[in-house]
Design an enzyme around this catalytic site. Structure first.
Site, PDB file in Angstrom:
ATOM      1  N   SER A  77      36.865  41.946  37.242  1.00 38.38           N
ATOM      2  CA  SER A  77      37.081  43.340  37.600  1.00 38.38           C
ATOM      3  C   SER A  77      37.418  44.178  36.390  1.00 38.38           C
ATOM      4  CB  SER A  77      38.227  43.446  38.599  1.00 38.38           C
ATOM      5  OG  SER A  77      38.528  44.805  38.827  1.00 38.38           O
ATOM      6  N   LYS A 130      38.267  38.561  44.780  1.00 34.34           N
ATOM      7  CA  LYS A 130      37.676  39.745  44.146  1.00 34.34           C
ATOM      8  C   LYS A 130      37.177  40.719  45.220  1.00 34.34           C
ATOM      9  CE  LYS A 130      35.774  42.438  40.981  1.00 34.34           C
ATOM     10  NZ  LYS A 130      34.631  43.089  41.552  1.00 34.34           N
ATOM     11  N   GLU A 160      40.772  48.506  46.803  1.00 36.76           N
ATOM     12  CA  GLU A 160      40.385  49.643  45.948  1.00 36.76           C
ATOM     13  C   GLU A 160      39.825  50.786  46.807  1.00 36.76           C
ATOM     14  OE1 GLU A 160      37.964  48.420  42.524  1.00 36.76           O
ATOM     15  OE2 GLU A 160      36.673  50.133  42.915  1.00 36.76           O
ATOM     16  N   HIS A 164      40.109  42.486  46.629  1.00 38.14           N
ATOM     17  CA  HIS A 164      40.501  43.478  45.615  1.00 38.14           C
ATOM     18  C   HIS A 164      39.678  44.753  45.777  1.00 38.14           C
ATOM     19  CE1 HIS A 164      39.427  45.512  41.872  1.00 38.14           C
ATOM     20  NE2 HIS A 164      40.668  45.305  41.463  1.00 38.14           N
TER      21      HIS A 164
END
Ligand code: ATR
Length: 473
Positions: free
Chosen positions: A131, A185, A192, A188
């Site tokens: 990321s 991920k 976001e 994540h």
């Protein structure tokens, strides 16, 4: 010379791959082999970065020969077919014990499939979420690798050498086996989405509630960035709001078309959470809000629909702005609480040993959701790793307690003023849902038993019950 020189290789010399390769080469002890399907990109990277000391290869055999054993190579090519094509080639030239890393944004179930197939050859396959975009790849990303323990022995020090650093610690940890890294991920990215949506709603509420200009609201966000909301996204929000359009002189945010794009990882998160039965309602609302925004024909057609007839004004601007700040913080806590619930459920479903506190730690730098706040999350899980919900940790419980009245006032204001706040509102509804003593789920069970004899349980005795409803004849 013929002896292998490189300790790590990168396949794919487009922007992400070349930046990651340059990052690797800039760290003490690394010599980086590079390869791209077409040689032009490799040549360009060699010409532009002689300082990197890259070891170029023009075919897969040469690439494999340039790597010390156990070989380790990071694939940074077009996700999907590109990744599968490169894996097929590397498997032919690598040997048992070698390591193939997919650093792209793969769907974790694809990573599980690929890992299983590659493992049959004795080669390790590691799906690693990376990321931080182009800048992160070059200067230090947050890295979320899955894969075997064996591969981590070789890979760990290399990834630690290039990861972002937060409070002296590299933002990388061995997340868990096979698809665990890409799973984390994905979550994540889902977080976001909701982080960004919540900030968007806060901006909209302040703009419409107080009539302040984007530049004035930029100052508010800059101020917020000095407190508990301190984060990369709050920081860049101030910068975006301060930007004027070079052509028209207007605030740039007023010139940008209000249709949000998406690459799909938010949708993956929600689809996965639906399968796991985990309410990630904030992420879902954030994904849906982007979908709603990007239906121009529908929005044009609906623009004449009635809204509140009287303008709802804010009487105390400063108090309102503080309310919005608190509502944003409380909603953000819920978003992370939901995201971590999804991580826990995924770990359980797929048999991963994921250390939640470590995940919060590796998100503190390098990635888009980096924030001070993540320290509070790792503290919470360090104190009690079996927390049933992050929001129940004493620190977060206090935070929502201090924010909840403001949160309710903001949602009431939004509803009365006709300002859409799906993420603020759904986060509050979730909060009231999990803390409710009784839920109308009892009525739903009654309905299900009525029309489908689905049965129900009772609060006062064990067993399964069905009622002979008077209408059920
Ligand atoms: P970007 O980082 O610019 O978004 P991308 O579209 O994700 O790039 O990936 C492009 C890279 O994937 C290129 O390095 C491309 O190789 P070419 O330069 O030869 O086109 C690589 N790539 C795509 N499909 C591939 C395949 N089937 N085999 C090997 N490499 C492939």
């Amino acid at each position: 010379s013929d002896s292998p020189q490189a300790n790590i290789g990168v396949v794919g010399m487009a922007v992400m791959g070349s930046n990651l390769a340059r990052n690797l080469a800039s760290r003490e002890g690394n010599t980086v082999a590079i390869f791209n399907r077409s040689y032009e990109k490799t040549q360009t990277v060699l010409d532009e970065h002689p300082e990197a000391g890259f070891v170029p290869a023009s075919n897969y055999e040469e690439f494999a020969a340039s790597l010390q054993k156990p070989r380790a190579a990071i694939i940074m090519v077009q996700a999907g077919r590109g990744t599968d094509a490169v894996i097929d080639e590397l498997v032919k030239v690598f040997e048992p014990g070698d390591i193939i890393v997919d650093g792209g944004n793969a769907l974790f179930t694809d990573t599980i499939r690929r890992e299983k197939a590659v493992r049959e050859t004795g080669i390790n396959f590691v799906g690693a979420g990376i990321s931080g975009g182009e800048e992160g790849a070059l200067n230090g990303p947050s890295i979320m690798p899955g894969g075997s323990d064996e591969s981590w022995v070789t890979l760990g020090p290399i990834l630690e050498s290039i990861a972002a650093v937060a409070e002296g610690e590299p933002c990388v940890t061995h997340v868990g086996h096979d698809g665990a890294g890409h799973f984390v991920k994905m979550i994540h990215n889902g977080i976001e989405y909701v982080d960004m949506q919540l900030i968007g709603e806060a901006y909209d509420l302040i703009r419409r509630g107080t009539g302040k200009s984007p530049a004035e609201i930029a100052d508010i966000f800059a101020e917020w960035n000095t407190g508990e909301l301190e984060s990369y996204l709050i920081e860049i929000t101030a910068e975006v709001l301060r930007q004027n359009d070079a052509e028209t002189g207007k605030p740039l945010v007023d010139v940008i078309l209000d249709a949000a794009g998406a690459k799909g990882t938010g949708a993956w998160t929600v689809q996965t959470a639906l399968d796991l039965g985990i309410p990630v309602s904030g992420i879902a609302e954030a994904v849906f809000a982007r979908s709603l925004s990007s239906k121009p024909a529908q929005r044009a057609g609906a623009s004449s629909l009635p809204g509140p007839s009287t303008t709802v004004s804010v009487d105390d601007e400063a108090a309102f702005i503080e309310d919005v700040r608190r509502a944003l913080y409380a909603s953000k806590i819920i978003a992370y609480s939901q995201g971590f619930d999804a991580i826990v459920a995924g770990a359980e479903q797929y048999g991963w040993d994921i250390k939640k506190g470590d995940i919060a730690k590796i998100w503190r730098a390098g990635c888009i959701i980096r924030a001070q706040f993540l320290n509070r999350i790792s503290d919470a899980y360090e104190e009690d790793s079996s927390l049933v919900a992050l929001v129940l940790a004493p620190y977060f419980r206090d935070a929502v307690e201090g924010a909840q009245e403001a949160w309710r006032r903001v949602v009431v204001h939004a509803v009365q003023a006709g300002i859409p706040t799906p993420a603020f509102s759904s986060s509050l509804a979730y909060y009231d849902g999990i803390r409710a003593d009784r839920l109308p789920a009892a009525l739903i069970q009654g309905q299900r038993d009525f029309f489908g004899a689905h049965t129900y349980k009772r609060i006062d005795k064990d067993g399964t019950f069905h009622t002979l409803w008077s209408g059920d004849r």
